[in-house]
Write an enzyme that holds these catalytic residues in place. Structure first.
Site, short mmCIF file in Angstrom:
data_model
loop_
_atom_site.label_atom_id
_atom_site.label_comp_id
_atom_site.label_asym_id
_atom_site.label_seq_id
_atom_site.Cartn_x
_atom_site.Cartn_y
_atom_site.Cartn_z
N ARG A 42 0.89 -1.24 0.15
CA ARG A 42 -0.05 0.10 -0.03
C ARG A 42 1.06 1.36 0.08
O ARG A 42 0.55 2.24 -0.64
CB ARG A 42 -0.89 0.00 1.21
CG ARG A 42 -1.89 -0.95 1.10
CD ARG A 42 -2.94 -0.68 -0.23
NE ARG A 42 -3.87 -1.71 -0.30
CZ ARG A 42 -4.13 -2.51 -1.24
NH1 ARG A 42 -3.14 -2.58 -2.36
NH2 ARG A 42 -4.90 -3.62 -1.59
N GLU A 68 2.05 1.63 -3.41
CA GLU A 68 0.66 1.96 -4.16
C GLU A 68 0.53 3.69 -4.03
O GLU A 68 0.32 4.17 -5.13
CB GLU A 68 -0.57 1.28 -3.75
CG GLU A 68 -1.66 1.57 -4.65
CD GLU A 68 -3.06 0.71 -4.26
OE1 GLU A 68 -3.67 0.54 -5.12
OE2 GLU A 68 -3.09 0.65 -2.88
N SER A 127 15.29 14.11 0.58
CA SER A 127 16.27 13.20 1.06
C SER A 127 15.38 12.20 1.71
O SER A 127 14.55 12.57 2.46
CB SER A 127 17.16 14.09 2.04
OG SER A 127 18.00 13.08 2.53
#
Length: 160
Positions: free
Chosen positions: A87, A90, A113
């Site tokens: 997830r 995603e 960063s």
């Protein structure tokens, strides 16, 4: 011993002692709980004083303590197969392009960063189901424009 074997040993000890990650992070201390847990899972390194504390807590050998202080091979195979980790993948695949252009519009031509970086996780009670709040703060690193001539900006900071 391979680093993965040390991780399994640490997980076995955690399980047998009934410790929570919160307890372990508090016992070792010194840095973010996320970094402590990441190090014990083999994705980060612990500085020597914290590696010593972890070794004492888990009853590790001197070699295992030194292994906690080594720079690890970081990352996991892509795409991740664990549903929770996937997830996050995603989330970046779907929202990454929008985050990219919004960051560039605000800061300029560069990156956030993941090394000079802080992250916190907190639980937010909600009547429809508790929510996970993740706060990330990474230093903005502008790209360097190599070979820039006098009068041409050297870094990709936002132009006035």
């Amino acid at each position: 011993m391979l680093r993965e074997q040390l991780t399994e040993k640490i997980l076995d000890i955690k399980r047998s002692k009934g410790w929570s990650w919160k307890h372990i992070a508090e016992e070792i201390g010194g840095v973010s709980p996320l970094l402590v847990v990441g190090a014990l899972l083999g994705q980060m390194k612990l500085v020597k004083p914290l590696a010593k504390k972890a070794a004492m807590l888990f009853g590790l050998t001197g070699d295992e303590e030194r292994m906690l202080n080594e720079v690890p091979n970081r990352g996991t195979p892509m795409p991740p197969t664990d549903p929770l980790v996937y997830r996050f993948y995603e989330l970046v695949m779907v929202n990454g392009p929008a985050l990219k252009v919004l960051i560039e519009e605000e800061f300029g031509d560069g990156i956030m960063s993941a090394i000079d970086f802080d992250m916190e996780i907190e639980r937010q009670p909600n009547p429809k189901g508790d929510r996970v709040k993740i706060t990330m703060s990474g230093k903005f690193l502008p790209y360097k424009y190599y070979g820039s001539e006098q009068g041409i900006q050297e870094y990709g900071v936002k132009e006035a």
